[in-house]
Design an enzyme around this catalytic site. Structure first.
Site, short mmCIF file in Angstrom:
data_model
loop_
_atom_site.label_atom_id
_atom_site.label_comp_id
_atom_site.label_asym_id
_atom_site.label_seq_id
_atom_site.Cartn_x
_atom_site.Cartn_y
_atom_site.Cartn_z
N HIS A 62 0.85 -1.20 0.00
CA HIS A 62 0.00 0.00 0.00
C HIS A 62 0.87 1.24 0.00
CE1 HIS A 62 -0.02 1.49 4.27
NE2 HIS A 62 0.16 0.23 4.61
N ASP A 106 5.52 2.68 7.32
CA ASP A 106 4.18 2.17 7.00
C ASP A 106 3.48 3.10 6.02
OD1 ASP A 106 1.72 0.90 7.04
OD2 ASP A 106 1.13 1.70 8.98
N GLU A 159 -5.42 1.79 1.79
CA GLU A 159 -5.29 0.62 2.68
C GLU A 159 -5.64 1.00 4.10
OE1 GLU A 159 -3.14 -2.11 5.52
OE2 GLU A 159 -3.03 0.06 5.27
N GLU A 160 -5.24 2.20 4.49
CA GLU A 160 -5.49 2.65 5.85
C GLU A 160 -6.97 2.93 6.10
OE1 GLU A 160 -3.32 2.31 7.97
OE2 GLU A 160 -1.33 2.68 7.15
N ASP A 213 4.01 -5.09 3.58
CA ASP A 213 3.47 -3.98 4.35
C ASP A 213 4.29 -3.85 5.62
OD1 ASP A 213 1.98 -2.09 5.65
OD2 ASP A 213 0.09 -3.19 5.57
N HIS A 244 1.70 4.53 13.03
CA HIS A 244 0.53 5.41 12.87
C HIS A 244 0.70 6.73 13.63
CE1 HIS A 244 -2.72 2.38 11.32
NE2 HIS A 244 -1.62 2.38 10.59
#
Length: 533
Positions: free
Chosen positions: A278, A290, A322-323, A351, A451
Site C-alpha cells: 500500500h 508504513d 489501505e489505511e 506492508d 501510525h
C-alpha cells in the site's frame, strides 16, 4: 538529493520531477535463465536504491501537508512518482480510480468522571476507532453481553438483542470478537447509546488480544467510539456506576483516490504473479515505514527487473486507501472478472518491512504456528517456504506472521488466491525472546512510531521518544524510522520471491474454478480485515 531551499522554491510536482532524475540511471538485472535470475535480481537491489525512494516519499509528504494519505495531494504525488518511474522503465502502467470513506480524527479526550476522576492518554490508554462519530458523550458505562471468562468467546454487540434498555442515553462497553467493529457500534447507536467503548477480546494471552488496539469501523457512525485494552475493559465492567466522557473530533467524507499498477512486458498473461504494497500513509504522518518501505521495496525490485524476460506475467500494485479498511485492494479484487481472478496465480504482500525494532515476520501460509487465523488458500504454504528458505540461507530466524487480515492480502485470500509476504511488526511490543533472536529493545513496539507523526525520516523531530531511539541506534543502523538491515534484507527476500515465481509457479497447486467462491478459515477472518476478532 534535492536541497531544502530548492524543494521550497520548486513546489510539489517539480520537486518530484527533480527527484525522479536521481533514479534515472540504474543497472537492471539482465535477462538470464531462471536460477541466475533470482541471484542477479537479488544482488541488483541495493540499500542505496531503496533509500532514495524513501527520500522522495518524505519530500512529497513534506511538500503536501506532512502526509501521503489517500484522498489528499500527498498521495496523488506519490502515485505520480511511482507511475512515472514505472512508465519510464517500460512497464504498462494503469491507474485505477475509486472512491472511499475518508475518516480522520483530529483530536480527542477521554476521562472518568466518577467514582475516581481520571484523565486517559490518547494512543496509550485508548484510541479513537477509525470512522468514529464526531462529538462529546457523557454517561454511565453499560457492559453489553461481555465474555470475561475463558475462552472469552465474545459476540458482544453483534445482535440487536444484546442491548438492554439501560444502554439508551449511555455509553456501551463492547468486546471485540465474532463480527465487525462497525456492526457492533452501529447496533449500539441503534439501541440509543450515545458513545461506545470497544475493549479487546482477551481470548488469549497474546499482546494483540490483550493490549490497546487500533481498529476501523469501515463506515462512519454517528456516535463517538474508542478502543481500550482487555484489562482496562475488565476494570470498567467491574466498576459500578462508572461515568465517563468521550470527546472525538473527526472528519468523515467520501473522497477520490486510485490504485497504481505496472505490468511486465513479458510473461504468460494467464499466469500472473501479483506483487503489492500500500502506497498511502495515515493522515498525520509521512508513513516512511508504513508503508514507504513496502512501496519502495517493490518499486526498486520492479526497476531492477525491467529487462528480465520472465515466463509469467508480473503485475506490481501500489494500493490506495489501505489505511481505510483495505479499500483499494478490495475494490480491485471485487471488480475482477472470473477469468481475471483465475489468471492470478498468487499474491505477494509487503506492508512494513523496515520496522526500527524489527522482527522478521513471514506470513504463516500453512498455519504451522497454530495461532489466530487458519492457513491461507492452497499454495500459501509453498509461498511461505520460498521465504523461509531465503532466511535460512541468510542464517536469520523468522517469526510466524498470522493472516489477521490487517493488510491487502485479505481480499485475495478471501477469494481463494494463495498469498504470502513479509511483516516486521507494528504496535505489538518486542519480547525478551524476540531480542534473543534479533536484538533490539524489549518492551518497546516493533515500530514505536506506528501510525504516528514520527514515522518519518526525522522521528525525534516529529515526536518520537528520543531516549528510545538513542537506544535503538546503539544497536542498529536507522535511516529515520527505518531499520536499514531489516529493510535491505527483506528487499532481497522480495526480489528472491518475485524472481522465483516470475519464472516458475509449478509448486502452486492448480486452483479449480469452483474454489473461487470458497473461503478458508484465514480467508473468513481476512475478509473483514482488522474489523473483526
Amino acid at each position: 538529493m534535492v536541497s531544502h531551499s530548492l524543494r521550497r522554491r520548486l513546489g510539489g510536482v517539480a520537486a518530484v520531477a527533480v527527484l525522479l532524475g536521481t533514479f534515472a540511471v540504474v543497472t537492471p538485472a539482465q535477462a538470464t535463465s531462471g536460477g541466475n535470475d533470482v541471484r542477479k535480481l537479488t544482488r541488483s537491489v541495493t540499500l542505496a536504491g531503496l533509500l532514495r525512494h524513501l527520500v522522495a516519499l518524505q519530500a512529497i509528504a513534506t511538500l503536501n501537508g506532512g502526509n501521503r494519505a489517500s484522498g489528499g495531494p500527498g498521495y496523488d504525488r506519490s502515485a505520480d512518482y511511482v507511475a512515472t518511474l514505472m512508465r519510464h522503465a517500460g512497464y504498462t502502467v494503469t491507474r485505477q480510480p475509486f472512491q472511499f470513506n475518508f475518516c480522520e480524527d483530529t483530536g480527542s479526550s477521554f476521562a472518568q468522571n466518577s467514582p475516581t476522576p481520571t484523565t486517559y492518554a490518547d494512543q496509550t490508554d485508548y484510541d479513537v476507532l477509525d470512522c468514529s462519530g464526531n462529538g462529546t458523550a457523557t454517561g454511565l458505562v453499560v457492559p453489553v453481553d461481555l465474555a470475561l471468562t475463558t475462552p472469552n468467546a465474545s459476540s458482544s454487540g453483534c445482535e440487536a438483542t444484546d442491548f438492554t434498555p439501560a444502554v439508551a442515553g449511555n455509553i456501551a462497553l463492547l468486546q471485540r470478537g465474532t463480527c465487525p467493529f462497525g456492526q457492533k457500534v452501529a447496533n449500539a447507536e441503534a439501541a440509543g447509546a450515545i458513545g461506545a467503548i470497544m475493549m479487546n477480546q482477551g481470548n488469549s494471552t497474546a499482546p494483540d488480544r490483550q493490549n490497546l488496539f487500533f481498529g476501523t469501523l469501515g463506515n462512519p457512525v454517528g456516535i463517538p467510539a474508542i478502543s481500550v485494552s482487555y484489562p482496562m475493559g475488565v476494570a470498567f465492567a467491574g466498576t459500578p456506576n462508572l461515568n465517563v466522557t468521550i470527546t472525538t473530533q473527526t472528519i468523515a467524507e467520501v473522497r477520490d483516490t486510485e490504485n497504481v499498477f505496472a505490468e511486465s512486458r513479458w510473461g504468460d498473461p494467464d499466469e500472473v504473479v501479483m506483487v503489492g504494497a500500500h502506497l498511502d500513509s495515515e493522515p498525520d504522518t509521512a508513513g516512511i515505514n508504513d508503508n514507504g518501505t513496502g512501496s519502495a521495496g517493490i518499486l526498486e525490485v520492479a526497476l531492477q527487473m525491467r529487462k528480465m524476460k520472465t515466463k509469467n506475467k508480473v503485475r506490481f500494485a501500489w494500493w490506495g486507501a489501505e489505511e481505510s479498511n483495505l479499500a483499494g485492494s478490495t475494490f480491485y479484487v471485487n471488480n475482477l472478472t472470473d477469468e481475471q481472478r483465475a489468471a492470478i496465480a498468487l499474491y505477494l504482500n509487503f506492508d512494513m518491512i523496515g520496522s526500527p525494532n524489527y522482527t522478521f515476520g513471514v506470513y504463516d501460509g500453512d498455519d504451522s504456528a497454530g495461532q489466530g487465523s487458519g492457513p491461507g488458500p492452497a499454495g500459501s504454504a509453498q509461498i511461505e517456504a520460498v521465504f523461509q528458505a531465503f532466511f535460512a540461507a541468510r542464517g536469520e530466524a523468522t517469526a510466524a506472521a498470522d493472516f489477521t487480515g490487517r493488510s491487502d492480502y485479505g481480499p485475495f485470500i478471501a477469494t481463494g488466491i494463495p498469498a504470502g509476504g513479509l511483516f516486521t511488526g507494528a504496535e505489538v511490543q518486542k519480547t525478551e525472546a524476540d531480542v534473543a533472536l534479533w536484538g533490539g529493545v524489549a518492551g518497546a513496539q516493533y515500530d514505536p512510531c506506528y501510525h504516528a507523526p514520527c514515522d518519518s525520516l526525522t522521528p525525534e523531530r516529529n515526536g518520537a521518544d528520543a531516549a528510545l531511539y538513542r537506544q535503538l541506534r546503539r544497536e542498529y543502523r536507522l535511516f529515520g524510522n527505518v531499520n536499514t538491515f531489516a529493510f535491505d534484507t527483506n528487499a532481497d527476500a522480495v526480489a528472491t520471491a518475485v524472481a522465483t515465481f516470475a519464472n516458475d509457479t509449478s509448486t502452486i497447486p492448480p486452483r479449480p474454478a469452483a474454489l473461487s467462491g470458497t473461503r478458508s478459515a484465514a480467508a473468513r477472518g481476512a475478509a473483514a480485515g482488522s474489523l473483526t476478532e
